[in-house]
Design a protein around this motif. Structure first.
Motif, PDB file in Angstrom:
ATOM      1  N   GLU A   4       0.852  -1.184   0.000  1.00  0.00           N
ATOM      2  CA  GLU A   4       0.000   0.000   0.000  1.00  0.00           C
ATOM      3  C   GLU A   4       0.883   1.228   0.000  1.00  0.00           C
ATOM      4  N   ASN A   5       0.867   1.872  -1.130  1.00  0.00           N
ATOM      5  CA  ASN A   5       1.663   3.071  -1.258  1.00  0.00           C
ATOM      6  C   ASN A   5       0.695   4.224  -1.507  1.00  0.00           C
ATOM      7  N   ARG A   6       0.491   5.034  -0.541  1.00  0.00           N
ATOM      8  CA  ARG A   6      -0.471   6.129  -0.654  1.00  0.00           C
ATOM      9  C   ARG A   6      -0.038   7.141  -1.715  1.00  0.00           C
ATOM     10  N   LEU A   7       1.232   7.301  -1.859  1.00  0.00           N
ATOM     11  CA  LEU A   7       1.722   8.258  -2.848  1.00  0.00           C
ATOM     12  C   LEU A   7       1.295   7.829  -4.255  1.00  0.00           C
ATOM     13  N   PHE A   8       1.447   6.530  -4.535  1.00  0.00           N
ATOM     14  CA  PHE A   8       1.059   6.011  -5.839  1.00  0.00           C
ATOM     15  C   PHE A   8      -0.450   6.135  -6.039  1.00  0.00           C
ATOM     16  N   ASP A   9      -1.257   5.817  -5.045  1.00  0.00           N
ATOM     17  CA  ASP A   9      -2.712   5.946  -5.125  1.00  0.00           C
ATOM     18  C   ASP A   9      -3.131   7.393  -5.347  1.00  0.00           C
ATOM     19  N   ASP A  10      -2.489   8.297  -4.643  1.00  0.00           N
ATOM     20  CA  ASP A  10      -2.813   9.711  -4.804  1.00  0.00           C
ATOM     21  C   ASP A  10      -2.443  10.195  -6.209  1.00  0.00           C
ATOM     22  N   LYS A  13      -5.098   9.024  -8.621  1.00  0.00           N
ATOM     23  CA  LYS A  13      -6.311   9.827  -8.476  1.00  0.00           C
ATOM     24  C   LYS A  13      -6.145  11.196  -9.147  1.00  0.00           C
ATOM     25  N   VAL A  14      -4.995  11.801  -8.972  1.00  0.00           N
ATOM     26  CA  VAL A  14      -4.736  13.094  -9.599  1.00  0.00           C
ATOM     27  C   VAL A  14      -4.754  12.957 -11.120  1.00  0.00           C
ATOM     28  N   GLY A  17      -8.304  12.532 -12.341  1.00  0.00           N
ATOM     29  CA  GLY A  17      -8.982  13.826 -12.271  1.00  0.00           C
ATOM     30  C   GLY A  17      -8.534  14.752 -13.394  1.00  0.00           C
ATOM     31  N   ALA A  18      -7.247  14.737 -13.675  1.00  0.00           N
ATOM     32  CA  ALA A  18      -6.720  15.583 -14.751  1.00  0.00           C
ATOM     33  C   ALA A  18      -7.266  15.129 -16.097  1.00  0.00           C
ATOM     34  N   ALA A  19      -7.343  13.814 -16.306  1.00  0.00           N
ATOM     35  CA  ALA A  19      -7.878  13.298 -17.572  1.00  0.00           C
ATOM     36  C   ALA A  19      -9.336  13.722 -17.732  1.00  0.00           C
ATOM     37  N   GLY A  20     -10.117  13.650 -16.667  1.00  0.00           N
ATOM     38  CA  GLY A  20     -11.515  14.088 -16.727  1.00  0.00           C
ATOM     39  C   GLY A  20     -11.622  15.577 -17.001  1.00  0.00           C
TER      40      GLY A  20
END
Length: 103
Positions: A4-10, A13-14, A17-20
Motif C-alpha cells: 500500500e503506497n499512498r503516494l502512488f494511489d494519490d 487519483k490526480v 482527475g486531470a484526464a476528466g
C-alpha cells in the motif's frame, strides 16, 4: 503481495482527475467553437437547402423552355428563308418614302 503506497494511489487519483478535466475542457472548447462558427455562418448571406433546390428547379425549367423556344424560332426562320429564296420579293421601301410633301 500488494503494498500500500499512498503516494502512488494519490498520483493515480490526480491523473484520473486531470484526464476528466482535460476531456471536459475539450468538450467545452468544441461547443464554444461550434457556437462561434454558427454565429459566423449565420452572419453570411447564405441560402438554405430548400431555397437552393427551388431556384435550381426553376432554372432547369427555364433552360428547357429556352431550348424549346430556340428550336421553334429556328424552324420559323428556316421556313421564312426558304420562302424568300423560292420567290424573290420586291425591295422593301422605308415607311413614308412614297408620301408626297403636299399630303
Amino acid at each position: 503481495m500488494q503494498s500500500e503506497n499512498r503516494l502512488f494511489d494519490d498520483f493515480v487519483k490526480v491523473m484520473n482527475g486531470a484526464a476528466g478535466t482535460i476531456a471536459g475542457m475539450g468538450r467545452e472548447a468544441e461547443g464554444a467553437f461550434r457556437d462561434r462558427m454558427r454565429e459566423w455562418v449565420g452572419g453570411l448571406d447564405m441560402v438554405g437547402r430548400e431555397e437552393f433546390e427551388a431556384v435550381k428547379a426553376i432554372a432547369v425549367a427555364a433552360r428547357e423552355e429556352n431550348q424549346l423556344l430556340k428550336a421553334r424560332l429556328d424552324a420559323l426562320e428556316a421556313g421564312t428563308w426558304k420562302d424568300q429564296a423560292a420567290s424573290p420579293s420586291k425591295p422593301r421601301r422605308k415607311p413614308g418614302a412614297g408620301a408626297t410633301a403636299g399630303q
